[in-house]
Design an enzyme around this catalytic site. Sequence first.
Site, PDB file in Angstrom:
ATOM      1  N   ALA A 127     -19.515 -14.199  11.169  1.00 55.64           N
ATOM      2  CA  ALA A 127     -19.802 -13.592   9.879  1.00 55.64           C
ATOM      3  C   ALA A 127     -19.761 -14.670   8.808  1.00 55.64           C
ATOM      4  O   ALA A 127     -19.464 -15.842   9.083  1.00 55.64           O
ATOM      5  CB  ALA A 127     -18.795 -12.482   9.577  1.00 55.64           C
ATOM      6  N   LYS A 128     -20.049 -14.265   7.584  1.00 59.27           N
ATOM      7  CA  LYS A 128     -20.115 -15.234   6.489  1.00 59.27           C
ATOM      8  C   LYS A 128     -18.774 -15.906   6.237  1.00 59.27           C
ATOM      9  O   LYS A 128     -18.717 -16.986   5.661  1.00 59.27           O
ATOM     10  CB  LYS A 128     -20.627 -14.547   5.221  1.00 59.27           C
ATOM     11  CG  LYS A 128     -22.096 -14.131   5.315  1.00 59.27           C
ATOM     12  CD  LYS A 128     -22.594 -13.537   4.005  1.00 59.27           C
ATOM     13  CE  LYS A 128     -24.092 -13.256   4.059  1.00 59.27           C
ATOM     14  NZ  LYS A 128     -24.453 -12.163   4.958  1.00 59.27           N
ATOM     15  N   ARG A 129     -17.695 -15.272   6.678  1.00 53.04           N
ATOM     16  CA  ARG A 129     -16.375 -15.900   6.491  1.00 53.04           C
ATOM     17  C   ARG A 129     -16.164 -17.104   7.405  1.00 53.04           C
ATOM     18  O   ARG A 129     -15.237 -17.877   7.212  1.00 53.04           O
ATOM     19  CB  ARG A 129     -15.273 -14.871   6.725  1.00 53.04           C
ATOM     20  CG  ARG A 129     -15.240 -14.310   8.136  1.00 53.04           C
ATOM     21  CD  ARG A 129     -14.162 -13.247   8.290  1.00 53.04           C
ATOM     22  NE  ARG A 129     -14.197 -12.622   9.594  1.00 53.04           N
ATOM     23  CZ  ARG A 129     -14.961 -11.599   9.914  1.00 53.04           C
ATOM     24  NH1 ARG A 129     -15.778 -11.091   9.001  1.00 53.04           N
ATOM     25  NH2 ARG A 129     -14.937 -11.070  11.122  1.00 53.04           N
ATOM     26  N   HIS A 130     -17.033 -17.251   8.422  1.00 52.45           N
ATOM     27  CA  HIS A 130     -16.949 -18.412   9.307  1.00 52.45           C
ATOM     28  C   HIS A 130     -17.710 -19.576   8.656  1.00 52.45           C
ATOM     29  O   HIS A 130     -18.800 -19.939   9.067  1.00 52.45           O
ATOM     30  CB  HIS A 130     -17.537 -18.092  10.680  1.00 52.45           C
ATOM     31  CG  HIS A 130     -16.740 -17.105  11.475  1.00 52.45           C
ATOM     32  ND1 HIS A 130     -16.888 -15.742  11.353  1.00 52.45           N
ATOM     33  CD2 HIS A 130     -15.777 -17.285  12.418  1.00 52.45           C
ATOM     34  CE1 HIS A 130     -16.059 -15.122  12.177  1.00 52.45           C
ATOM     35  NE2 HIS A 130     -15.373 -16.031  12.833  1.00 52.45           N
ATOM     36  N   THR A 137     -25.910 -12.169   0.340  1.00 49.83           N
ATOM     37  CA  THR A 137     -24.544 -12.029  -0.171  1.00 49.83           C
ATOM     38  C   THR A 137     -23.680 -13.211   0.238  1.00 49.83           C
ATOM     39  O   THR A 137     -22.458 -13.164   0.103  1.00 49.83           O
ATOM     40  CB  THR A 137     -23.923 -10.722   0.351  1.00 49.83           C
ATOM     41  OG1 THR A 137     -23.969 -10.717   1.786  1.00 49.83           O
ATOM     42  CG2 THR A 137     -24.678  -9.508  -0.173  1.00 49.83           C
TER      43      THR A 137
END
Length: 321
Positions: free
Chosen positions: A248-251, A17
């Site tokens: 997380a992927k937001r980083h 994702t």
Amino acid sequence: MPSSSRAPTGRLAPSPTGRLHLGNAWAMLLAWLAARSRGGRVILRMEDIDTVRARPAFAGQMQRDLEWLGLDWDEGPHFQSHHLDRYEAAMEDLRRRGLVYPCYCTRKELRGLASAPHAGEVGPVYPGTCAGLSSGDCAAREAQGRRPAWRLRCSDEPATFVDARRGEQRIAPASLGDVALRRSDGVWAYQLAVTVDDAAMGVTQVVRGEDLLDSTPWQVFLLGLLGAPAPQYLHVPLLVDASGERLAKRHGSVELAALREAGVRPAAVIGWLGARAGLLDTPIPMPCAAGELIPRFTPAALPSGPVSTPDGIAALLRRLG
């Protein structure tokens, strides 16, 4: 990991994702080392049942990132989206035995549980609101346009499993609430999909972040219902940012692709992660290949708490390499 005469079968199970980040690399390196250090096999499984967010392009990028790090696998990649009939068969078996029930609670109603005093680490504990609905009750709710999720009737008997860091755990699944196995939109829930796949693929070793420890009693209970043995477990400390928040992927700055584009070498990433895991003799990270850490791996070496990622990690890793 607990001793065993048989080499384990472990798995790397990313969700496509987004792009892999340093936190993913940390968990997957430790899972890979746990299997390889005991002469075990590794399965690659793409957990892509989230049809809204999962993308084939992310799955391909993840495979390239793992290869870049030097983490290989013996089987796969398998895709959960190819195994929907497997989940359907398991659900039908549970339904036939009266072990699941439809739940018509709305998202708003479920969100209201979040502030309740029985909220747990994995979220609010579902209090069984719909567990005793009659067929007439269900028909009335469906006449209102509600579509049900499906929940597992959880037991008060403790689910017992051994975590390689924390020792024996005895937790009643019912204390965590009746877990959802299928969402109201028809999408299979994580708890059912991973449990059924681990059983079907012969996974005997599960290494993952300690944030998933509270999911384990549900999965051990479900494995028992499906007639499958529980694997060995190792829940590892999380990699966090400078403020203590889980990566997380937001980083985006710690995505492996971003690190690679910044000139970071894979040996620098592995060396830094290996040092944080207590697998190197020196506190100063040294570049190394993943294979060099295999004979050094032991769960006892892992830190007891979260591992902090400093600001400017890309520059640090570039200097290291």
